[in-house]
Design a protein around this motif. Structure first.
Motif, PDB file in Angstrom:
ATOM      1  N   LYS A  74     -15.248  14.241  -3.742  1.00  0.00           N
ATOM      2  CA  LYS A  74     -15.597  13.191  -2.782  1.00  0.00           C
ATOM      3  C   LYS A  74     -14.760  11.928  -3.047  1.00  0.00           C
ATOM      4  N   LEU A  75     -14.664  11.539  -4.308  1.00  0.00           N
ATOM      5  CA  LEU A  75     -13.874  10.357  -4.670  1.00  0.00           C
ATOM      6  C   LEU A  75     -12.385  10.580  -4.381  1.00  0.00           C
ATOM      7  N   ARG A  76     -11.870  11.761  -4.705  1.00  0.00           N
ATOM      8  CA  ARG A  76     -10.453  12.075  -4.433  1.00  0.00           C
ATOM      9  C   ARG A  76     -10.162  11.983  -2.945  1.00  0.00           C
ATOM     10  N   ASP A  77     -11.033  12.576  -2.126  1.00  0.00           N
ATOM     11  CA  ASP A  77     -10.842  12.557  -0.674  1.00  0.00           C
ATOM     12  C   ASP A  77     -10.850  11.133  -0.129  1.00  0.00           C
ATOM     13  N   PHE A  78     -11.775  10.333  -0.629  1.00  0.00           N
ATOM     14  CA  PHE A  78     -11.882   8.965  -0.131  1.00  0.00           C
ATOM     15  C   PHE A  78     -10.646   8.148  -0.495  1.00  0.00           C
ATOM     16  N   VAL A  79     -10.205   8.251  -1.721  1.00  0.00           N
ATOM     17  CA  VAL A  79      -9.042   7.486  -2.173  1.00  0.00           C
ATOM     18  C   VAL A  79      -7.780   7.929  -1.430  1.00  0.00           C
ATOM     19  N   ALA A  80      -7.664   9.231  -1.145  1.00  0.00           N
ATOM     20  CA  ALA A  80      -6.472   9.764  -0.484  1.00  0.00           C
ATOM     21  C   ALA A  80      -6.487   9.583   1.035  1.00  0.00           C
ATOM     22  N   TYR A  81      -7.607   9.146   1.604  1.00  0.00           N
ATOM     23  CA  TYR A  81      -7.704   9.006   3.058  1.00  0.00           C
ATOM     24  C   TYR A  81      -6.642   8.022   3.544  1.00  0.00           C
ATOM     25  N   PRO A  82      -5.807   8.440   4.506  1.00  0.00           N
ATOM     26  CA  PRO A  82      -4.660   7.616   4.900  1.00  0.00           C
ATOM     27  C   PRO A  82      -4.975   6.414   5.797  1.00  0.00           C
ATOM     28  N   GLY A  83      -6.112   6.391   6.455  1.00  0.00           N
ATOM     29  CA  GLY A  83      -6.386   5.322   7.405  1.00  0.00           C
ATOM     30  C   GLY A  83      -6.925   4.054   6.791  1.00  0.00           C
ATOM     31  N   CYS A  84      -6.948   3.006   7.582  1.00  0.00           N
ATOM     32  CA  CYS A  84      -7.575   1.732   7.241  1.00  0.00           C
ATOM     33  C   CYS A  84      -6.858   0.934   6.151  1.00  0.00           C
ATOM     34  N   ASP A  85      -5.592   1.173   5.948  1.00  0.00           N
ATOM     35  CA  ASP A  85      -4.871   0.435   4.905  1.00  0.00           C
ATOM     36  C   ASP A  85      -4.791  -1.062   5.187  1.00  0.00           C
ATOM     37  N   ARG A  86      -4.954  -1.437   6.434  1.00  0.00           N
ATOM     38  CA  ARG A  86      -4.868  -2.858   6.790  1.00  0.00           C
ATOM     39  C   ARG A  86      -6.185  -3.620   6.550  1.00  0.00           C
ATOM     40  N   VAL A  87      -7.253  -2.891   6.188  1.00  0.00           N
ATOM     41  CA  VAL A  87      -8.562  -3.510   5.991  1.00  0.00           C
ATOM     42  C   VAL A  87      -8.784  -3.767   4.489  1.00  0.00           C
ATOM     43  N   ALA A  88      -8.850  -5.036   4.135  1.00  0.00           N
ATOM     44  CA  ALA A  88      -8.957  -5.421   2.724  1.00  0.00           C
ATOM     45  C   ALA A  88     -10.192  -4.821   2.054  1.00  0.00           C
ATOM     46  N   GLU A  89     -11.316  -4.780   2.759  1.00  0.00           N
ATOM     47  CA  GLU A  89     -12.551  -4.241   2.173  1.00  0.00           C
ATOM     48  C   GLU A  89     -12.414  -2.759   1.835  1.00  0.00           C
ATOM     49  N   VAL A  90     -11.683  -2.030   2.670  1.00  0.00           N
ATOM     50  CA  VAL A  90     -11.473  -0.605   2.424  1.00  0.00           C
ATOM     51  C   VAL A  90     -10.562  -0.417   1.209  1.00  0.00           C
ATOM     52  N   ASN A  91      -9.516  -1.215   1.116  1.00  0.00           N
ATOM     53  CA  ASN A  91      -8.615  -1.130  -0.036  1.00  0.00           C
ATOM     54  C   ASN A  91      -9.354  -1.449  -1.330  1.00  0.00           C
ATOM     55  N   GLU A  92     -10.233  -2.431  -1.275  1.00  0.00           N
ATOM     56  CA  GLU A  92     -11.033  -2.787  -2.453  1.00  0.00           C
ATOM     57  C   GLU A  92     -11.968  -1.634  -2.838  1.00  0.00           C
ATOM     58  N   LEU A  93     -12.564  -1.022  -1.845  1.00  0.00           N
ATOM     59  CA  LEU A  93     -13.449   0.118  -2.079  1.00  0.00           C
ATOM     60  C   LEU A  93     -12.677   1.309  -2.657  1.00  0.00           C
ATOM     61  N   LYS A  94     -11.483   1.535  -2.146  1.00  0.00           N
ATOM     62  CA  LYS A  94     -10.647   2.622  -2.671  1.00  0.00           C
ATOM     63  C   LYS A  94     -10.281   2.360  -4.137  1.00  0.00           C
ATOM     64  N   GLU A  95     -10.024   1.116  -4.485  1.00  0.00           N
ATOM     65  CA  GLU A  95      -9.707   0.777  -5.882  1.00  0.00           C
ATOM     66  C   GLU A  95     -10.898   1.053  -6.789  1.00  0.00           C
ATOM     67  N   LYS A  96     -12.098   0.679  -6.338  1.00  0.00           N
ATOM     68  CA  LYS A  96     -13.304   0.950  -7.124  1.00  0.00           C
ATOM     69  C   LYS A  96     -13.531   2.455  -7.255  1.00  0.00           C
ATOM     70  N   ALA A  97     -13.309   3.192  -6.180  1.00  0.00           N
ATOM     71  CA  ALA A  97     -13.473   4.646  -6.209  1.00  0.00           C
ATOM     72  C   ALA A  97     -12.461   5.277  -7.165  1.00  0.00           C
ATOM     73  N   ARG A  98     -11.236   4.778  -7.148  1.00  0.00           N
ATOM     74  CA  ARG A  98     -10.207   5.278  -8.065  1.00  0.00           C
ATOM     75  C   ARG A  98     -10.607   4.997  -9.517  1.00  0.00           C
ATOM     76  N   SER A  99     -11.160   3.823  -9.764  1.00  0.00           N
ATOM     77  CA  SER A  99     -11.610   3.474 -11.113  1.00  0.00           C
ATOM     78  C   SER A  99     -12.743   4.395 -11.561  1.00  0.00           C
ATOM     79  N   LEU A 100     -13.696   4.629 -10.681  1.00  0.00           N
ATOM     80  CA  LEU A 100     -14.821   5.506 -11.015  1.00  0.00           C
ATOM     81  C   LEU A 100     -14.321   6.913 -11.322  1.00  0.00           C
ATOM     82  N   TYR A 101     -13.412   7.407 -10.513  1.00  0.00           N
ATOM     83  CA  TYR A 101     -12.854   8.744 -10.734  1.00  0.00           C
ATOM     84  C   TYR A 101     -12.175   8.828 -12.102  1.00  0.00           C
ATOM     85  N   THR A 102     -11.385   7.819 -12.421  1.00  0.00           N
ATOM     86  CA  THR A 102     -10.685   7.789 -13.710  1.00  0.00           C
ATOM     87  C   THR A 102     -11.665   7.753 -14.868  1.00  0.00           C
ATOM     88  N   ILE A 103     -12.699   6.944 -14.739  1.00  0.00           N
ATOM     89  CA  ILE A 103     -13.716   6.869 -15.799  1.00  0.00           C
ATOM     90  C   ILE A 103     -14.406   8.218 -15.966  1.00  0.00           C
TER      91      ILE A 103
END
Length: 133
Positions: A74-103
Motif C-alpha cells: 500500500k505504501l509503495r503504491d502510494f509513493v509511486a503514484y504519478p499524479g498530483c505532483d503539483r499539490v504540496a500536501e500530496v508531496n508531503e504525504l508521499k514523503e511521510k509514507a516513504r519514511s514509514l516504509y523505510t522504517i
C-alpha cells in the motif's frame, strides 16, 4: 545523620529513575504506529478538503494498519503514484509514507509482527470508536 543521607540518596535515585523512564525514546513500534495514524489522518483530511486539487480524488486509498502485511505494498503504491505532483500536501504525504516504509523494512523489520495479510481491509476507512455510538 547517616539515615538521613541514605534517605536523601534513595529519593534522588527514585527521582532520577522516574525522569529517565519518562524521557525514554520511542520504540520502533510506537514510532511506526504514531506515524501510520498521522498519515491516515492527513490523507482523510486531504480527501475531505474543499480547496484541494481534483487529482486528489484519484489517489490510491491510504488507510494504514501496520499489523497488516499488505501495508508495505500500500505504501509503495502510494509513493509511486504519478499524479498530483503539483499539490504540496500530496508531496508531503508521499514523503511521510516513504519514511514509514523505510522504517518498516529497515529499522523495525525484526520488531514487528504482522497479524494479517488482508489487503482488502486496507481499502476501507478505519472508523474510530466514537463513530459507533
Amino acid at each position: 545523620e547517616l539515615p538521613k543521607m541514605k534517605m536523601l540518596l534513595l529519593l534522588i535515585a527514585l527521582l532520577s529513575a522516574a525522569l529517565l523512564a519518562s524521557a525514554a525514546p520511542p520504540t520502533c513500534y510506537s514510532r511506526v504506529l504514531s506515524l501510520s495514524k498521522e498519515i491516515t489522518e492527513s490523507f482523510q483530511e486531504l480527501q475531505t478538503s474543499k480547496t484541494v486539487d481534483p487529482c486528489v480524488e484519484m489517489l490510491p486509498r491510504l488507510y494504514l494498519d501496520i499489523h497488516n502485511y499488505c501495508v508495505l505494498a500500500k505504501l509503495r503504491d502510494f509513493v509511486a503514484y504519478p499524479g498530483c505532483d503539483r499539490v504540496a500536501e500530496v508531496n508531503e504525504l508521499k514523503e511521510k509514507a516513504r519514511s514509514l516504509y523505510t522504517i518498516l523494512i529497515s529499522y523495525c523489520r525484526r520488531d514487528l509482527v504482522f497479524l494479517t495479510d488482508d489487503c482488502n481491509a486496507l481499502e476501507i476507512p478505519i472508523s474510530s470508536p466514537n463513530e459507533h455510538s
